[in-house]
Design a protein around this motif. Structure first.
Motif, PDB file in Angstrom:
ATOM      1  N   ARG A   1      47.150  22.823 -52.552  1.00 36.92           N
ATOM      2  CA  ARG A   1      46.125  23.109 -51.546  1.00 36.92           C
ATOM      3  C   ARG A   1      46.315  22.240 -50.307  1.00 36.92           C
ATOM      4  NH1 ARG A   1      41.183  22.403 -54.975  1.00 36.92           N
ATOM      5  NH2 ARG A   1      40.091  22.343 -52.985  1.00 36.92           N
ATOM      6  N   ARG A   2      47.144  21.221 -50.414  1.00 35.13           N
ATOM      7  CA  ARG A   2      47.498  20.376 -49.262  1.00 35.13           C
ATOM      8  C   ARG A   2      49.004  20.137 -49.308  1.00 35.13           C
ATOM      9  NH1 ARG A   2      43.262  21.380 -48.526  1.00 35.13           N
ATOM     10  NH2 ARG A   2      41.371  20.181 -48.205  1.00 35.13           N
ATOM     11  N   LEU A   3      49.600  20.111 -48.143  1.00 33.08           N
ATOM     12  CA  LEU A   3      51.017  19.753 -48.090  1.00 33.08           C
ATOM     13  C   LEU A   3      51.195  18.672 -47.028  1.00 33.08           C
ATOM     14  CD1 LEU A   3      53.855  20.517 -49.248  1.00 33.08           C
ATOM     15  CD2 LEU A   3      54.181  21.833 -47.146  1.00 33.08           C
TER      16      LEU A   3
ATOM     17  N   GLN B   1      42.046  12.687 -56.957  1.00 31.68           N
ATOM     18  CA  GLN B   1      41.710  14.097 -56.705  1.00 31.68           C
ATOM     19  C   GLN B   1      42.654  14.702 -55.673  1.00 31.68           C
ATOM     20  OE1 GLN B   1      37.912  14.913 -54.986  1.00 31.68           O
ATOM     21  NE2 GLN B   1      38.146  17.093 -55.402  1.00 31.68           N
ATOM     22  N   LEU B   2      42.896  13.946 -54.603  1.00 36.90           N
ATOM     23  CA  LEU B   2      43.791  14.429 -53.553  1.00 36.90           C
ATOM     24  C   LEU B   2      45.206  14.605 -54.097  1.00 36.90           C
ATOM     25  CD1 LEU B   2      44.183  15.113 -50.580  1.00 36.90           C
ATOM     26  CD2 LEU B   2      44.569  12.691 -50.127  1.00 36.90           C
ATOM     27  N   SER B   3      45.603  13.654 -54.906  1.00 37.36           N
ATOM     28  CA  SER B   3      46.940  13.672 -55.475  1.00 37.36           C
ATOM     29  C   SER B   3      47.142  14.939 -56.315  1.00 37.36           C
ATOM     30  CB  SER B   3      47.098  12.415 -56.332  1.00 37.36           C
ATOM     31  OG  SER B   3      48.306  12.435 -56.977  1.00 37.36           O
ATOM     32  N   ARG B   4      46.110  15.331 -57.020  1.00 38.40           N
ATOM     33  CA  ARG B   4      46.203  16.493 -57.907  1.00 38.40           C
ATOM     34  C   ARG B   4      46.457  17.806 -57.139  1.00 38.40           C
ATOM     35  NH1 ARG B   4      42.362  19.512 -59.795  1.00 38.40           N
ATOM     36  NH2 ARG B   4      40.747  18.246 -58.844  1.00 38.40           N
ATOM     37  N   ILE B   5      45.903  17.887 -55.930  1.00 38.52           N
ATOM     38  CA  ILE B   5      46.017  19.167 -55.209  1.00 38.52           C
ATOM     39  C   ILE B   5      47.096  19.141 -54.125  1.00 38.52           C
ATOM     40  CG2 ILE B   5      43.601  19.811 -55.605  1.00 38.52           C
ATOM     41  CD1 ILE B   5      43.049  18.926 -52.684  1.00 38.52           C
TER      42      ILE B   5
ATOM     43  N   LYS C   1      42.174  11.565 -44.211  1.00 41.54           N
ATOM     44  CA  LYS C   1      40.885  12.149 -44.586  1.00 41.54           C
ATOM     45  C   LYS C   1      40.066  12.488 -43.340  1.00 41.54           C
ATOM     46  CE  LYS C   1      40.114  10.874 -49.284  1.00 41.54           C
ATOM     47  NZ  LYS C   1      39.238  10.269 -50.272  1.00 41.54           N
ATOM     48  N   GLY C   2      40.223  11.645 -42.300  1.00 42.19           N
ATOM     49  CA  GLY C   2      39.500  11.909 -41.044  1.00 42.19           C
ATOM     50  C   GLY C   2      39.879  13.282 -40.496  1.00 42.19           C
ATOM     51  N   LEU C   3      41.167  13.596 -40.573  1.00 48.22           N
ATOM     52  CA  LEU C   3      41.635  14.886 -40.046  1.00 48.22           C
ATOM     53  C   LEU C   3      41.109  16.065 -40.851  1.00 48.22           C
ATOM     54  CD1 LEU C   3      45.429  14.461 -39.282  1.00 48.22           C
ATOM     55  CD2 LEU C   3      43.604  14.926 -37.666  1.00 48.22           C
ATOM     56  N   SER C   4      40.899  15.820 -42.138  1.00 47.30           N
ATOM     57  CA  SER C   4      40.544  16.941 -43.015  1.00 47.30           C
ATOM     58  C   SER C   4      39.177  17.507 -42.673  1.00 47.30           C
ATOM     59  CB  SER C   4      40.578  16.509 -44.469  1.00 47.30           C
ATOM     60  OG  SER C   4      39.473  15.681 -44.715  1.00 47.30           O
ATOM     61  N   ARG C   5      38.386  16.759 -41.881  1.00 45.16           N
ATOM     62  CA  ARG C   5      37.075  17.289 -41.511  1.00 45.16           C
ATOM     63  C   ARG C   5      37.222  18.619 -40.776  1.00 45.16           C
ATOM     64  NH1 ARG C   5      34.870  13.719 -37.782  1.00 45.16           N
ATOM     65  NH2 ARG C   5      36.457  12.167 -38.165  1.00 45.16           N
ATOM     66  N   TYR C   6      38.397  18.817 -40.181  1.00 48.68           N
ATOM     67  CA  TYR C   6      38.587  20.050 -39.423  1.00 48.68           C
ATOM     68  C   TYR C   6      39.200  21.152 -40.280  1.00 48.68           C
ATOM     69  CZ  TYR C   6      37.181  17.049 -35.753  1.00 48.68           C
ATOM     70  OH  TYR C   6      36.437  16.194 -35.001  1.00 48.68           O
ATOM     71  N   SER C   7      39.141  20.985 -41.592  1.00 52.30           N
ATOM     72  CA  SER C   7      39.565  22.079 -42.464  1.00 52.30           C
ATOM     73  C   SER C   7      38.509  22.239 -43.540  1.00 52.30           C
ATOM     74  CB  SER C   7      40.939  21.788 -43.077  1.00 52.30           C
ATOM     75  OG  SER C   7      40.832  20.736 -43.991  1.00 52.30           O
ATOM     76  N   SER C   8      38.922  22.796 -44.673  1.00 50.33           N
ATOM     77  CA  SER C   8      37.940  23.062 -45.717  1.00 50.33           C
ATOM     78  C   SER C   8      37.496  21.784 -46.441  1.00 50.33           C
ATOM     79  CB  SER C   8      38.545  24.036 -46.717  1.00 50.33           C
ATOM     80  OG  SER C   8      39.813  23.553 -47.100  1.00 50.33           O
ATOM     81  N   GLY C   9      38.013  20.634 -46.020  1.00 54.13           N
ATOM     82  CA  GLY C   9      37.632  19.369 -46.659  1.00 54.13           C
ATOM     83  C   GLY C   9      38.711  18.910 -47.593  1.00 54.13           C
ATOM     84  N   MET C  10      38.931  17.586 -47.648  1.00 62.54           N
ATOM     85  CA  MET C  10      40.061  17.084 -48.439  1.00 62.54           C
ATOM     86  C   MET C  10      39.674  16.828 -49.867  1.00 62.54           C
ATOM     87  SD  MET C  10      42.547  14.096 -47.219  1.00 62.54           S
ATOM     88  CE  MET C  10      43.812  14.753 -46.205  1.00 62.54           C
TER      89      MET C  10
END
Ligand SMILES: O=c1ccn([C@@H]2O[C@H](COP(=O)(O)OP(=O)(O)O[C@H]3O[C@H](CO)[C@@H](O)[C@H](O)[C@H]3O)[C@@H](O)[C@H]2O)c(=O)[nH]1
Ligand SMILES: O=P(O)(O)OC[C@H]1O[C@](O)(CO)[C@@H](O)[C@@H]1O
Length: 563
Positions: free
Chosen positions: A261-263, A297-301, A554-563
Motif C-alpha cells: 500500500r506504500r512504496l 504497521q507501516l513496515s507491514r504495508i 508521515k507528515g507527507l502522508s496527510r495528503y493521501s489516505s493516511g500512513m
C-alpha cells in the motif's frame, strides 16, 4: 467577431479582418446579399446553419490551418455541405463524412470553383447533404468515446506481454472500463440539446438514436476478446511457490509490489568525481529501511524500490558491498529507467537464479526505439567541438575532437550509454533532444553520475515513467509512492519531483549532480517545472535520525489516505 459593439474596440487582428470584409462588401456592392450581424446568441447559431441549408447554400471554412473544425461538424449536422481548407482537421472530417470539397486556402480560384460547383451541381449538393447526415453520428460523443476506448483496447492486444495479467488486474480493467462507459453515458446526457433526446446522436440520426446499450455491448465484446486471448496465467491463482532455480520459498509468482500500500522509492544515487558510486548511498538506504521498519504497521504495508542510473550488475555489486539484499527491494529500476527488475519474483529470474528485466516493460518501452539510429546521430552530434569551443559544434577544419565514447558495460537493449570524456564540450540535453527530434529520433536523454555519463533510452522509458508503469501494471497507486531524492541529481531529477507522488528531498547527500548539462541558455527556468513549495514535498537532512525521517514521511502522508 460575430459579437461586437465597436470595431475600434476589437483586437488589432480581428478589427483588420472585419474591416477588410466590410470594405470588400462595399467594393463589390454586396449589400443585401451578405449578413454580418453585430450580435448573436449561441441559440441563434443552429438557425443560421438551417437558413443556409434551406437556401441551398454552402458552409465555407478557408482557414490557412484549421486544428479541428467544429463548425464543419455543425454544418454537416444541419444538412449543409462544406467547402473547407485542406490543411488540418477538415481532411479527417471530409474522409469520415464525404460531405463537400477540400481546397487550398491560398488558391482563390480553387475556392471560387469549389463553391460554384457545389451550388450549381444540384445532385452533388444533395449527395453531400445526405452524406453529412448519414455519417455525422461518427462525431457524436458516444461514438467518439466508443472509438477511443476500442482503440485503447486494441493497443493492449497489440502487446501480448501485457496479457501476463493477474486475476486482480482483470478485475481492475473491468472496473475502469465500466467507469469510462459511465462517463460516456454522462457526457451524452449532458450533451442533450433538446432535452428529449438522450444524445447528440439522437438529434441527428434517428436510426442510431438509442445506442448507449449498444456502445456498452461493443466495448464489452472488445474486453472479452482481450480476456479470451489472455494466457492461462490469468486463470491461475496467485500462489507462492518455490523457485526451481533455488531461489527458495522467498520466490513469488508476482512481485510483492502488487500487495503493497506504500512504496518508498530510493533515488539517491551519489557519485564521486569519476562517476563511481559513493558509500554514503548505502548508509542512507539503511537509514531509510530503519526508519520505516521502526514502525511495525507501516513496515507491514510498505515496500521499497531502488531507482538508479546504474546498470543491474553494478547495482547488485553496490548492494553487496553494503550487505543489502536485493530482495529487500520489491523493484529495481535500473539504467535510468530502461529496465525494471523484481527481486524475489520467480518469473523474472532465469534458471541460474539471475534477475531478468520485466518483459512487459521492455515491450512497452520498445515503441519507436532504434538504438542504431541513436548511436549514429549522437556520434555525429557529439564528436565535434566548435572553433569557439562551444559544445558540439562541427569544426570545419582540423580533426574532430571526441567528447564521448560508448560505455558498453552500462548499455542494454534499451539504453545506449556513453562515457563523457569532457563535460565542458558536451551538448545540453535540451539541444540534443531538439536535434534528435528533427532527425525523427524520439528518445529520452539524460546526463548522469556527476556528468560522467550520457544515457539515451526510449521515449516511453524514464525513472519517473517506470513508476507510472508500476502503477498500471501492479495497481500500486502513484499517490502512495514516496520518492526520496537528493537536492541535486541526474538531469532527470526534476521529472522525479513533479507528479502526484510524494517527494522527500534529502539535503547534503548528493553534492554534485549533472543538472548543469540540462538546459541551454534562454530555456524555461526550473521554477516553471518544479514547485518550490508543495504539500507533496518534504525536506530532510542527510544523517538525520530515523525517527526524524519517519516523522517527515508521515507528515507527507496527510495528503493521501493516511500512513
Ligand atoms: O461567431 C461565432 C463563431 C463561433 N461560434 C461557435 O463557436 C464554436 C467554435 O468556433 P470556432 O470558430 O471553430 O472556434 P475557435 O475557438 O476559434 O477554434 C478552435 O476550437 C474549435 C472547437 O474545438 C476547433 O474546431 C477549431 O479547430 C479550433 O481552432 C462553434 O460551436 C461555433 O458555432 C459562434 O457561436 N459564433
Ligand atoms: O486562417 P487562419 O489564420 O489559419 O485562422 C484559422 C483559425 O480561425 C478559426 O477558424 C476561428 O477562430 C480557428 O478555428 C482556426 O484555427
Amino acid at each position: 467577431m460575430g459579437n461586437r459593439d465597436d470595431i475600434e474596440e476589437m483586437s488589432g487582428g480581428n478589427a483588420n479582418v472585419l474591416t477588410t470584409v466590410l470594405k470588400l462588401i462595399d467594393k463589390y456592392d454586396l449589400y443585401g446579399q451578405v449578413a454580418y450581424p453585430k450580435h448573436h446568441k449561441q441559440s441563434d447559431v443552429p438557425e443560421i446553419y438551417r437558413l443556409a441549408a434551406k437556401t441551398k447554400g454552402v458552409f465555407i471554412n478557408p482557414a490557412l490551418v484549421e486544428p479541428f473544425g467544429l463548425t464543419l461538424i455543425e454544418a454537416a449536422a444541419h444538412g449543409l455541405p462544406m467547402v473547407a481548407t485542406k490543411n488540418g482537421g477538415p481532411v479527417d472530417i471530409h474522409r469520415a463524412l464525404n460531405n463537400g470539397l477540400l481546397v487550398d486556402p491560398h488558391d482563390q480560384q480553387a475556392i471560387a470553383d469549389a463553391l460554384l460547383k457545389l451550388v450549381s451541381e444540384k445532385n452533388l449538393w444533395h449527395d453531400c447533404r445526405i452524406n453529412g447526415w448519414r455519417n455525422i453520428h461518427l462525431y457524436s460523443w458516444p461514438e467518439h468515446c466508443r472509438t477511443y476506448l476500442t482503440r485503447v483496447a486494441a493497443c493492449r492486444m497489440r502487446h501480448p506481454q501485457w496479457q501476463m495479467d493477474t486475476p486482480l488486474d482483470d478485475a481492475n480493467a473491468d472496473e475502469s472500463l465500466g467507469d469510462s462507459l459511465k462517463d460516456v453515458q454522462d457526457i451524452s446526457l449532458r450533451l442533450s440539446v433538446d432535452g428529449d433526446k438522450p444524445s447528440l446522436n439522437g438529434s441527428v440520426d434517428p436510426e442510431t438514436g438509442n445506442d448507449d446499450l449498444e456502445i456498452e455491448d461493443q466495448v464489452k465484446r472488445v474486453l472479452s476478446k482481450i480476456k479470451k486471448n489472455g494466457p492461462e496465467a490469468s486463470l491461475e491463482a496467485e500462489t507462492e511457490k518455490p523457485n526451481k532455480s533455488g531461489g527458495g520459498a522467498s520466490m513469488t509468482k508476482y512481485p510483492f509490489l502488487r500487495r503493497r500500500r506504500r512504496l518508498f522509492v530510493i533515488a539517491l544515487d551519489c557519485y564521486n568525481e569519476n562517476g563511481e558510486p559513493e558509500k554514503k548511498m548505502l548508509q542512507v538506504i539503511q537509514d531509510i529501511f530503519k526508519a520505516i521498519r521502526s514502525d511495525s504497521q507501516l513496515s507491514r504495508i510498505s515496500g521499497f524500490a531502488l531507482s538508479t542510473a546504474m546498470p543491474l550488475s553494478e547495482t547488485l555489486d553496490v548492494l553487496k558491498n553494503g550487505r543489502i539484499q536485493p530482495t529487500d527491494f520489491d523493484a529495481l529500476i535500473c539504467s535510468s529507467g530502461s529496465e525494471v527488475y523484481y527481486p524475489g519474483m520467480s518469473q523474472c529470474t532465469d534458471l541460474e537464479g539471475n534477475l531478468c528485466p520485466d518483459p512487459d516493460y521492455a515491450t512497452h518501452i520498445d515503441y519507436r526505439w532504434s538504438d542504431d539510429g541513436v548511436k549514429r546521430t549522437i556520434s555525429k552530434l557529439m564528436h565535434f567541438s566548435s572553433p569557439e569551443g562551444k559544445a558540439g559544434e562541427k569544426q570545419e577544419s582540423g580533426p574532430p575532437i571526441g567528447v564521448l565514447e560508448e560505455d558498453m558495460e552500462s548499455s542494454n537493449v534499451h539504453c545506449v550509454s556513453y562515457l563523457i570524456k569532457d563535460s565542458t564540450k558536451a551538448r545540453k540535453v535540451d539541444e540534443l533532444r531538439q536535434k534528435l527530434r528533427m532527425r525523427g529520433i524520439r528518445c529520452h536523454l539524460m546526463y548522469s553520475r556527476n556528468s560522467t555519463r550520457l544515457q539515451v533510452i526510449p521515449l516511453l522509458a524514464s525513472r519517473s515513467q517506470a513508476l507510472r508503469y508500476l502503477f498500471v501494471r501492479w495497481g500500486l497507486n502513484v499517490a502512495n509512492m514516496y520518492v526520496i531524492l537528493g537536492e541535486n541529481g541526474d538531469t532527470d531529477h526534476e521529472e522525479l519531483i513533479s507528479g502526484s507522488h510524494k517527494t522527500v528531498i534529502m539535503k547534503g547527500i548528493v553534492e554534485k549532480g549533472s543538472e548543469a548539462l540540462l538546459r541551454t541558455s534562454g530555456s524555461y527556468p526550473k521554477d516553471d517545472i518544479v514547485p518550490s513549495e508543495s504539500p507533496l514535498i518534504a525536506h530532510i537532512d542527510f544523517g538525520q535520525r530515523s525517527e526524524d525521517i519517519l516523522t517527515a514521511l508521515k507528515g507527507l502522508s496527510r495528503y493521501s489516505s493516511g500512513m
